[in-house]
Scaffold this motif. Structure first.
Motif, PDB file in Angstrom:
ATOM      1  N   ASP A 180       0.832  -1.197   0.000  1.00  0.00           N
ATOM      2  CA  ASP A 180       0.000   0.000   0.000  1.00  0.00           C
ATOM      3  C   ASP A 180       0.870   1.251   0.000  1.00  0.00           C
ATOM      4  O   ASP A 180       2.093   1.181  -0.118  1.00  0.00           O
ATOM      5  CB  ASP A 180      -0.995  -0.024   1.169  1.00  0.00           C
ATOM      6  N   GLU A 181       0.215   2.407   0.146  1.00  0.00           N
ATOM      7  CA  GLU A 181       0.923   3.682  -0.013  1.00  0.00           C
ATOM      8  C   GLU A 181       1.951   3.951   1.086  1.00  0.00           C
ATOM      9  O   GLU A 181       2.808   4.833   0.948  1.00  0.00           O
ATOM     10  CB  GLU A 181      -0.094   4.840  -0.069  1.00  0.00           C
ATOM     11  N   ALA A 182       1.902   3.201   2.174  1.00  0.00           N
ATOM     12  CA  ALA A 182       2.855   3.389   3.267  1.00  0.00           C
ATOM     13  C   ALA A 182       4.081   2.470   3.145  1.00  0.00           C
ATOM     14  O   ALA A 182       4.911   2.421   4.052  1.00  0.00           O
ATOM     15  CB  ALA A 182       2.162   3.144   4.613  1.00  0.00           C
ATOM     16  N   TYR A 183       4.191   1.758   2.009  1.00  0.00           N
ATOM     17  CA  TYR A 183       5.270   0.768   1.876  1.00  0.00           C
ATOM     18  C   TYR A 183       6.642   1.368   2.163  1.00  0.00           C
ATOM     19  O   TYR A 183       7.402   0.845   3.003  1.00  0.00           O
ATOM     20  CB  TYR A 183       5.253   0.141   0.475  1.00  0.00           C
ATOM     21  N   ALA A 184       7.013   2.433   1.478  1.00  0.00           N
ATOM     22  CA  ALA A 184       8.369   2.973   1.615  1.00  0.00           C
ATOM     23  C   ALA A 184       8.664   3.391   3.048  1.00  0.00           C
ATOM     24  O   ALA A 184       9.736   3.075   3.596  1.00  0.00           O
ATOM     25  CB  ALA A 184       8.561   4.152   0.662  1.00  0.00           C
ATOM     26  N   GLU A 185       7.732   4.087   3.678  1.00  0.00           N
ATOM     27  CA  GLU A 185       7.967   4.554   5.048  1.00  0.00           C
ATOM     28  C   GLU A 185       7.976   3.389   6.037  1.00  0.00           C
ATOM     29  O   GLU A 185       8.812   3.359   6.959  1.00  0.00           O
ATOM     30  CB  GLU A 185       6.902   5.573   5.426  1.00  0.00           C
ATOM     31  N   GLN A 186       7.057   2.441   5.874  1.00  0.00           N
ATOM     32  CA  GLN A 186       7.062   1.287   6.772  1.00  0.00           C
ATOM     33  C   GLN A 186       8.339   0.472   6.612  1.00  0.00           C
ATOM     34  O   GLN A 186       8.911  -0.012   7.600  1.00  0.00           O
ATOM     35  CB  GLN A 186       5.832   0.410   6.531  1.00  0.00           C
ATOM     36  N   MET A 187       8.813   0.320   5.388  1.00  0.00           N
ATOM     37  CA  MET A 187      10.028  -0.460   5.173  1.00  0.00           C
ATOM     38  C   MET A 187      11.249   0.240   5.749  1.00  0.00           C
ATOM     39  O   MET A 187      12.171  -0.413   6.270  1.00  0.00           O
ATOM     40  CB  MET A 187      10.224  -0.753   3.687  1.00  0.00           C
ATOM     41  N   ALA A 188      11.293   1.553   5.700  1.00  0.00           N
ATOM     42  CA  ALA A 188      12.398   2.280   6.328  1.00  0.00           C
ATOM     43  C   ALA A 188      12.404   2.036   7.834  1.00  0.00           C
ATOM     44  O   ALA A 188      13.467   1.863   8.452  1.00  0.00           O
ATOM     45  CB  ALA A 188      12.286   3.770   6.021  1.00  0.00           C
ATOM     46  N   ARG A 189      11.224   2.022   8.429  1.00  0.00           N
ATOM     47  CA  ARG A 189      11.128   1.746   9.877  1.00  0.00           C
ATOM     48  C   ARG A 189      11.543   0.309  10.171  1.00  0.00           C
ATOM     49  O   ARG A 189      12.230   0.032  11.165  1.00  0.00           O
ATOM     50  CB  ARG A 189       9.687   1.991  10.351  1.00  0.00           C
ATOM     51  N   ARG A 190      11.150  -0.628   9.320  1.00  0.00           N
ATOM     52  CA  ARG A 190      11.522  -2.024   9.513  1.00  0.00           C
ATOM     53  C   ARG A 190      13.043  -2.197   9.415  1.00  0.00           C
ATOM     54  O   ARG A 190      13.644  -2.905  10.228  1.00  0.00           O
ATOM     55  CB  ARG A 190      10.814  -2.901   8.472  1.00  0.00           C
ATOM     56  N   GLU A 191      13.647  -1.577   8.416  1.00  0.00           N
ATOM     57  CA  GLU A 191      15.095  -1.680   8.254  1.00  0.00           C
ATOM     58  C   GLU A 191      15.813  -1.159   9.505  1.00  0.00           C
ATOM     59  O   GLU A 191      16.788  -1.752   9.970  1.00  0.00           O
ATOM     60  CB  GLU A 191      15.552  -0.914   7.013  1.00  0.00           C
ATOM     61  N   ALA A 192      15.332  -0.045  10.053  1.00  0.00           N
ATOM     62  CA  ALA A 192      15.949   0.508  11.256  1.00  0.00           C
ATOM     63  C   ALA A 192      15.808  -0.442  12.441  1.00  0.00           C
ATOM     64  O   ALA A 192      16.763  -0.657  13.206  1.00  0.00           O
ATOM     65  CB  ALA A 192      15.325   1.873  11.581  1.00  0.00           C
ATOM     66  N   LEU A 193      14.634  -1.019  12.605  1.00  0.00           N
ATOM     67  CA  LEU A 193      14.415  -1.946  13.720  1.00  0.00           C
ATOM     68  C   LEU A 193      15.254  -3.214  13.566  1.00  0.00           C
ATOM     69  O   LEU A 193      15.811  -3.728  14.545  1.00  0.00           O
ATOM     70  CB  LEU A 193      12.930  -2.295  13.820  1.00  0.00           C
ATOM     71  N   LEU A 194      15.339  -3.738  12.349  1.00  0.00           N
ATOM     72  CA  LEU A 194      16.139  -4.939  12.116  1.00  0.00           C
ATOM     73  C   LEU A 194      17.619  -4.675  12.368  1.00  0.00           C
ATOM     74  O   LEU A 194      18.357  -5.568  12.800  1.00  0.00           O
ATOM     75  CB  LEU A 194      15.925  -5.444  10.695  1.00  0.00           C
ATOM     76  N   ALA A 195      18.056  -3.450  12.135  1.00  0.00           N
ATOM     77  CA  ALA A 195      19.454  -3.092  12.370  1.00  0.00           C
ATOM     78  C   ALA A 195      19.731  -2.791  13.835  1.00  0.00           C
ATOM     79  O   ALA A 195      20.800  -3.155  14.360  1.00  0.00           O
ATOM     80  CB  ALA A 195      19.833  -1.882  11.510  1.00  0.00           C
ATOM     81  N   GLU A 196      18.782  -2.155  14.512  1.00  0.00           N
ATOM     82  CA  GLU A 196      19.025  -1.656  15.868  1.00  0.00           C
ATOM     83  C   GLU A 196      18.422  -2.512  16.970  1.00  0.00           C
ATOM     84  O   GLU A 196      18.900  -2.488  18.110  1.00  0.00           O
ATOM     85  CB  GLU A 196      18.454  -0.230  15.984  1.00  0.00           C
ATOM     86  N   ARG A 197      17.364  -3.272  16.653  1.00  0.00           N
ATOM     87  CA  ARG A 197      16.638  -4.030  17.687  1.00  0.00           C
ATOM     88  C   ARG A 197      16.445  -5.486  17.260  1.00  0.00           C
ATOM     89  O   ARG A 197      15.406  -6.077  17.529  1.00  0.00           O
ATOM     90  CB  ARG A 197      15.266  -3.378  17.951  1.00  0.00           C
ATOM     91  N   GLU A 198      17.431  -6.071  16.597  1.00  0.00           N
ATOM     92  CA  GLU A 198      17.256  -7.401  16.019  1.00  0.00           C
ATOM     93  C   GLU A 198      16.795  -8.424  17.048  1.00  0.00           C
ATOM     94  O   GLU A 198      15.928  -9.258  16.768  1.00  0.00           O
ATOM     95  CB  GLU A 198      18.557  -7.865  15.359  1.00  0.00           C
ATOM     96  N   ALA A 199      17.350  -8.388  18.239  1.00  0.00           N
ATOM     97  CA  ALA A 199      16.985  -9.369  19.263  1.00  0.00           C
ATOM     98  C   ALA A 199      15.528  -9.233  19.690  1.00  0.00           C
ATOM     99  O   ALA A 199      14.929 -10.200  20.176  1.00  0.00           O
ATOM    100  CB  ALA A 199      17.894  -9.212  20.483  1.00  0.00           C
TER     101      ALA A 199
END
Length: 248
Positions: free
Chosen positions: A33-52
């Motif tokens: 949906d229209e929030a794909y780019a912004e949601q994916m940026a948030r996901r990338e940050a969480l996967l990098a910073e909060r993986e555990a």
């Protein structure tokens, strides 16, 4: 805090249903949906910073996780995604490497969805793997390796009768016939990463009409043909109150 909002809900998410609220999925369950780019940026940050905090995989579930990754790759929308060998180009311009040594993380980098793997252990389905970047008031570390009943504690509506019905439902899910349901929550802020220990006070409004932000998860349930694992694929929508349709 980054504000990431959708402007509307799919039409079939305008009608409330009693728990467990399951119905057949009649269209494609993997959505962009229209929030794909912004949601994916948030996901990338969480996967990098909060993986555990957002990833879990029991070693015994690795084959099921790889099967899920291949299943998703086979149904990626043709508009916006393009696979070239071991990389996938995404609608937001990122190129994601297909890392089969980290299948849940790779899924989390491709899709807006969170994914939860449930596998039969004895008489119950147990959470054996997940990428959960956008938890709605629960903590993955407290639910990993736990059966369905424990996962839903302390949800007051999840009675013993509902638990038995949900377990029967899981037993009956058929390959190629996905099911879906959705929930409705109100939050005081639009943050997508909302972990909460089951011992902490809930951060949502007291009722279904409170809070400036409406959050709804479209939860698709499907069975993988080889591992027989059941998958929760969770697509999260967050809308400002003014954009929420009248829900019946």
């Amino acid at each position: 805090m980054t504000v990431i909002l959708q402007s509307e809900l799919p039409d079939d998410m305008h009608v409330s249903r009693a728990l467990p609220g399951i119905q057949p999925e009649v269209g494609p369950w993997l959505r962009v949906d229209e929030a794909y780019a912004e949601q994916m940026a948030r996901r990338e940050a969480l996967l990098a910073e909060r993986e555990a905090d957002v990833l879990y995989l029991d070693p015994s579930a690795r084959a099921a996780a790889v099967e899920l990754l291949n299943t998703v790759l086979d149904i990626l929308p043709t508009q916006g995604f393009q696979r070239d060998g071991n990389h996938v180009s995404c609608p937001d311009g990122r190129a994601v490497a297909l890392d089969y040594s980290a299948p849940m993380k790779t899924l989390g980098r491709l899709c807006q969805n969170d994914f939860v793997l449930m596998q039969k252990r004895g008489d119950e389905h147990v959470l054996t793997g997940a990428v959960l970047c956008f938890p709605a008031s629960w903590r993955l570390s407290e639910k990993a390796g736990r059966p369905l009943v424990d996962i839903h504690v302390p949800v007051s509506e999840y009675t013993d009768d509902v638990a038995r019905r949900v377990q029967r439902l899981f037993d009956g899910i058929q390959v190629g016939r996905p099911l879906w349901r959705f929930n409705q929550l109100w939050y005081q802020d639009p943050e997508l990463f909302q972990p909460r220990s089951q011992s902490e006070p809930r951060r949502v409004g007291a009722g279904l009409t409170e809070g400036p932000y409406y959050r709804s998860e479209r939860q698709t349930l499907l069975r993988l043909p080889q591992s027989r694992a059941v998958v929760f694929a969770i697509h999260t929508y967050v809308l400002a109150r003014a954009d929420v349709p009248e829900l019946s």
